[in-house]
Design a protein around this motif. Structure first.
Motif, PDB file in Angstrom:
ATOM      1  N   VAL A  71      16.732  51.568 -25.381  1.00  0.00           N
ATOM      2  CA  VAL A  71      17.849  51.450 -24.446  1.00  0.00           C
ATOM      3  C   VAL A  71      18.812  50.392 -24.980  1.00  0.00           C
ATOM      4  O   VAL A  71      18.480  49.206 -25.037  1.00  0.00           O
ATOM      5  CB  VAL A  71      17.368  51.053 -23.032  1.00  0.00           C
ATOM      6  CG1 VAL A  71      18.544  51.013 -22.063  1.00  0.00           C
ATOM      7  CG2 VAL A  71      16.293  52.013 -22.535  1.00  0.00           C
ATOM      8  N   ASP A  72      19.984  50.848 -25.395  1.00  0.00           N
ATOM      9  CA  ASP A  72      20.992  49.940 -25.953  1.00  0.00           C
ATOM     10  C   ASP A  72      22.351  50.613 -25.767  1.00  0.00           C
ATOM     11  O   ASP A  72      22.447  51.834 -25.844  1.00  0.00           O
ATOM     12  CB  ASP A  72      20.712  49.690 -27.436  1.00  0.00           C
ATOM     13  CG  ASP A  72      21.452  48.476 -27.979  1.00  0.00           C
ATOM     14  OD1 ASP A  72      22.687  48.381 -27.781  1.00  0.00           O
ATOM     15  OD2 ASP A  72      20.802  47.628 -28.602  1.00  0.00           O
ATOM     16  N   ASP A  73      23.395  49.816 -25.542  1.00  0.00           N
ATOM     17  CA  ASP A  73      24.723  50.388 -25.346  1.00  0.00           C
ATOM     18  C   ASP A  73      25.479  50.551 -26.656  1.00  0.00           C
ATOM     19  O   ASP A  73      26.566  51.112 -26.672  1.00  0.00           O
ATOM     20  CB  ASP A  73      25.539  49.523 -24.376  1.00  0.00           C
ATOM     21  CG  ASP A  73      25.729  48.113 -24.887  1.00  0.00           C
ATOM     22  OD1 ASP A  73      24.710  47.475 -25.225  1.00  0.00           O
ATOM     23  OD2 ASP A  73      26.870  47.639 -24.962  1.00  0.00           O
ATOM     24  N   ASP A  74      24.909  50.120 -27.779  1.00  0.00           N
ATOM     25  CA  ASP A  74      25.575  50.227 -29.070  1.00  0.00           C
ATOM     26  C   ASP A  74      25.039  51.454 -29.818  1.00  0.00           C
ATOM     27  O   ASP A  74      23.894  51.459 -30.262  1.00  0.00           O
ATOM     28  CB  ASP A  74      25.322  48.959 -29.891  1.00  0.00           C
ATOM     29  CG  ASP A  74      26.064  48.956 -31.217  1.00  0.00           C
ATOM     30  OD1 ASP A  74      26.365  50.053 -31.757  1.00  0.00           O
ATOM     31  OD2 ASP A  74      26.333  47.855 -31.728  1.00  0.00           O
ATOM     32  N   PRO A  75      25.867  52.498 -29.962  1.00  0.00           N
ATOM     33  CA  PRO A  75      25.392  53.731 -30.593  1.00  0.00           C
ATOM     34  C   PRO A  75      24.919  53.530 -32.039  1.00  0.00           C
ATOM     35  O   PRO A  75      24.012  54.210 -32.502  1.00  0.00           O
ATOM     36  CB  PRO A  75      26.583  54.683 -30.543  1.00  0.00           C
ATOM     37  CG  PRO A  75      27.676  53.978 -29.848  1.00  0.00           C
ATOM     38  CD  PRO A  75      27.249  52.596 -29.502  1.00  0.00           C
ATOM     39  N   MET A  76      25.511  52.576 -32.761  1.00  0.00           N
ATOM     40  CA  MET A  76      25.094  52.330 -34.145  1.00  0.00           C
ATOM     41  C   MET A  76      23.695  51.718 -34.190  1.00  0.00           C
ATOM     42  O   MET A  76      22.885  52.076 -35.048  1.00  0.00           O
ATOM     43  CB  MET A  76      26.100  51.420 -34.863  1.00  0.00           C
ATOM     44  CG  MET A  76      27.468  52.064 -35.027  1.00  0.00           C
ATOM     45  SD  MET A  76      27.421  53.674 -35.859  1.00  0.00           S
ATOM     46  CE  MET A  76      26.995  53.165 -37.507  1.00  0.00           C
ATOM     47  N   VAL A  77      23.411  50.814 -33.276  1.00  0.00           N
ATOM     48  CA  VAL A  77      22.070  50.220 -33.200  1.00  0.00           C
ATOM     49  C   VAL A  77      21.064  51.314 -32.857  1.00  0.00           C
ATOM     50  O   VAL A  77      20.003  51.431 -33.485  1.00  0.00           O
ATOM     51  CB  VAL A  77      22.023  49.075 -32.158  1.00  0.00           C
ATOM     52  CG1 VAL A  77      20.594  48.639 -31.879  1.00  0.00           C
ATOM     53  CG2 VAL A  77      22.859  47.894 -32.628  1.00  0.00           C
ATOM     54  N   CYS A  78      21.397  52.128 -31.871  1.00  0.00           N
ATOM     55  CA  CYS A  78      20.503  53.220 -31.459  1.00  0.00           C
ATOM     56  C   CYS A  78      20.219  54.161 -32.620  1.00  0.00           C
ATOM     57  O   CYS A  78      19.060  54.519 -32.865  1.00  0.00           O
ATOM     58  CB  CYS A  78      21.119  54.012 -30.302  1.00  0.00           C
ATOM     59  SG  CYS A  78      21.198  53.107 -28.754  1.00  0.00           S
ATOM     60  N   MET A  79      21.269  54.536 -33.349  1.00  0.00           N
ATOM     61  CA  MET A  79      21.096  55.479 -34.435  1.00  0.00           C
ATOM     62  C   MET A  79      20.228  54.885 -35.549  1.00  0.00           C
ATOM     63  O   MET A  79      19.334  55.554 -36.079  1.00  0.00           O
ATOM     64  CB  MET A  79      22.459  55.892 -35.004  1.00  0.00           C
ATOM     65  CG  MET A  79      22.362  56.982 -36.058  1.00  0.00           C
ATOM     66  SD  MET A  79      23.975  57.573 -36.607  1.00  0.00           S
ATOM     67  CE  MET A  79      24.599  56.125 -37.440  1.00  0.00           C
ATOM     68  N   ALA A  80      20.462  53.637 -35.897  1.00  0.00           N
ATOM     69  CA  ALA A  80      19.680  52.995 -36.953  1.00  0.00           C
ATOM     70  C   ALA A  80      18.203  52.901 -36.567  1.00  0.00           C
ATOM     71  O   ALA A  80      17.317  53.213 -37.374  1.00  0.00           O
ATOM     72  CB  ALA A  80      20.244  51.602 -37.247  1.00  0.00           C
TER      73      ALA A  80
END
Length: 155
Positions: free
Chosen positions: A27-36
């Motif tokens: 659960v994170d609002d940063d799509p780049m963090v989620c994708m990584a």
């Protein structure tokens, strides 16, 4: 992906030959963090559900079974530690890793220890962003091992 959406990664049992993949909620609002995180965990044989934001994460938690949760401390629409407290209350048996990349403008002033506070609210581990893939995998494996050991003692 629209804000507040949930993305389920494809199950890889057929590829790995095991039907026992650990399922992790990120659960994170940063799509780049989620994708990584998603790409790295899938490569290490985890099933991953991505929730962009706290509300989507709570919906995913209600509708799925997870072995571990990774929750960002600071997200829009959830005030700081509210997310850690709520996720831990909703699923106290699921280990929770708190993540924070919070940076302070004034590096000379004493800063509150947000990660220590997250531990006090129920997080099993904390990761300060940016973290390395090795640190991520170590935190997850340690949480899962501790959870298994605690379950074996109780069961």
């Amino acid at each position: 992906m629209p804000h507040g959406s949930i993305l389920e990664s494809p199950k890889r049992e057929a590829q790995t030959g095991t039907g026992d993949l650990h399922h992790i909620l990120v659960v994170d609002d940063d799509p780049m963090v989620c994708m990584a995180i998603e790409i790295y965990l899938q490569r290490n044989n985890f099933q991953v559900t991505i929730a962009e934001g706290g509300e989507a994460g709570l919906r995913a938690l209600e509708n799925g079974r997870f072995d571990l949760m990774m929750i960002d401390i600071f997200m829009p629409h959830m005030r700081g530690f509210e997310s850690i407290r709520i996720f831990h209350e909703r699923a106290p048996a699921i280990p929770l890793i708190a993540m924070s990349g919070y940076a302070f403008a004034n590096l000379n002033s004493p800063a509150p220890d947000f990660l220590r506070m997250a531990l006090e609210l129920g997080a099993a581990r904390c990761l300060r962003k940016p973290f390395t893939p090795d640190a991520l995998l170590a935190a997850i494996n340690n949480c899962l091992a501790e959870h298994r050991a605690a379950a074996a003692r109780l069961g």
